[in-house]
Design an enzyme around this catalytic site. Structure first.
Site, PDB file in Angstrom:
ATOM      1  N   HIS A 102      55.337  63.220 -19.332  1.00  0.00           N
ATOM      2  CA  HIS A 102      54.472  62.305 -18.281  1.00  0.00           C
ATOM      3  C   HIS A 102      53.178  62.193 -18.882  1.00  0.00           C
ATOM      4  CE1 HIS A 102      57.074  62.304 -14.419  1.00  0.00           C
ATOM      5  NE2 HIS A 102      57.706  62.979 -15.069  1.00  0.00           N
ATOM      6  N   ASP A 140      53.181  55.858 -18.533  1.00  0.00           N
ATOM      7  CA  ASP A 140      53.893  55.802 -17.122  1.00  0.00           C
ATOM      8  C   ASP A 140      53.342  54.282 -16.625  1.00  0.00           C
ATOM      9  OD1 ASP A 140      55.436  57.824 -17.696  1.00  0.00           O
ATOM     10  OD2 ASP A 140      54.520  59.158 -16.062  1.00  0.00           O
ATOM     11  N   HIS A 194      53.307  67.319 -17.731  1.00  0.00           N
ATOM     12  CA  HIS A 194      52.332  66.335 -18.804  1.00  0.00           C
ATOM     13  C   HIS A 194      51.737  67.207 -20.211  1.00  0.00           C
ATOM     14  CE1 HIS A 194      49.056  68.728 -17.053  1.00  0.00           C
ATOM     15  NE2 HIS A 194      49.318  68.332 -15.884  1.00  0.00           N
ATOM     16  N   GLU A 207      47.819  61.899 -13.714  1.00  0.00           N
ATOM     17  CA  GLU A 207      48.143  63.458 -14.161  1.00  0.00           C
ATOM     18  C   GLU A 207      46.996  64.069 -13.591  1.00  0.00           C
ATOM     19  OE1 GLU A 207      51.196  63.653 -15.019  1.00  0.00           O
ATOM     20  OE2 GLU A 207      51.609  61.762 -15.831  1.00  0.00           O
ATOM     21  N   ASP A 223      48.535  55.201 -12.659  1.00  0.00           N
ATOM     22  CA  ASP A 223      49.232  56.324 -12.650  1.00  0.00           C
ATOM     23  C   ASP A 223      48.255  57.310 -13.068  1.00  0.00           C
ATOM     24  OD1 ASP A 223      51.630  58.053 -12.334  1.00  0.00           O
ATOM     25  OD2 ASP A 223      51.230  58.375 -14.396  1.00  0.00           O
TER      26      ASP A 223
END
Length: 244
Positions: free
Chosen positions: A152, A157, A57, A9, A7
């Site tokens: 997040h 995640d 985030h 960001e 994942d």
């Protein structure tokens, strides 16, 4: 089977507008068991972060000022994921950002480094058409605790996605996932010798299935084939073996 749950960001939603990765998180799974190996970096994007992304985030530009640039961690990251299957929720988003970062360094796309890429959002939509299939909805559907996910985060995640993936695909591999401590202690010699343990080989007693057991086995495979919409791994393996 080596799988990497990944994942990211980012500073915004569109890598084509110059947005960058600011957090990259990966967790490794081998044979459907987490290996406790992970790759996690915060990155200095060398640009501003959109207010909308910051609200998602919570990672500020001030926090990232002393963090490495993507160029500084690219080789280490590629070594970590090399040869593995990448599993990503909404894969086109993350793959697009990763390839944009690699292109800035004149490096090949991530797909050329990894064995394959699987999108769990596509899988979730196939399993649950017409329903919400974001990570929070899937956690609720499969009874996975994500109460600690207030914002997040790439590593968090990725860890949650690994749990979700195992739950979504459990029907085909529940026999593997349900192994207890006693069964693990009696794992095949090959698995145990990989960590340097000397194991004496002993003659194996082979018990053949009778007609009723074979019929029950075939009925179970047919049920799995129907439930998984034609994706029963055992039948695929048998078909490949027969073709060879």
């Amino acid at each position: 089977m080596r799988q990497i749950f990944l994942d990211t960001e980012t500073t915004g939603l569109e890598h084509k507008l110059g947005h960058r990765i600011i957090e990259l998180g990966c967790v490794e799974m081998r044979n459907r068991r987490l290996s406790n190996r992970h790759f996690h970096r915060y990155l200095n994007p060398e640009r501003e972060i959109d207010a909308g992304a910051l609200a998602v985030h919570g990672i500020s530009l001030e926090f990232l000022q002393d963090k490495p640039r993507f160029a500084e961690i690219a080789a280490e990251f590629l070594d970590f994921v090399r040869g593995a299957e990448l599993i990503i929720h909404n894969a086109p988003f993350d793959i697009g950002f990763l390839n944009a970062e690699l292109a800035r360094l004149d490096m090949a796309p991530i797909e050329t480094v990894c064995h394959a890429v699987q999108d769990t959002l596509v899988l979730a939509k196939e399993l649950h058409p017409g329903k919400k299939n974001n990570l929070n909805a899937l956690c609720e559907r499969y009874g996975i605790d994500n109460s600690h996910r207030t914002l997040h985060g790439a590593l968090l995640d990725a860890e949650i996605l690994a749990e979700v993936y195992v739950s979504m695909t459990r029907g085909q591999e529940s026999l593997i996932m349900d192994l207890g401590e006693e069964a693990l202690a009696n794992a095949p010699v090959l698995e145990r010798t990989q960590v340097g343990i000397e194991v004496a080989r002993r003659a194996q007693c082979v018990i053949r299935a009778d007609v009723d057991e074979i019929a029950a086995h075939e009925a179970l495979l047919a049920a799995i084939q129907k439930e998984s919409k034609g994706k029963c791994l055992w039948l695929e393996a048998e078909s490949t073996e027969n073709a060879a």
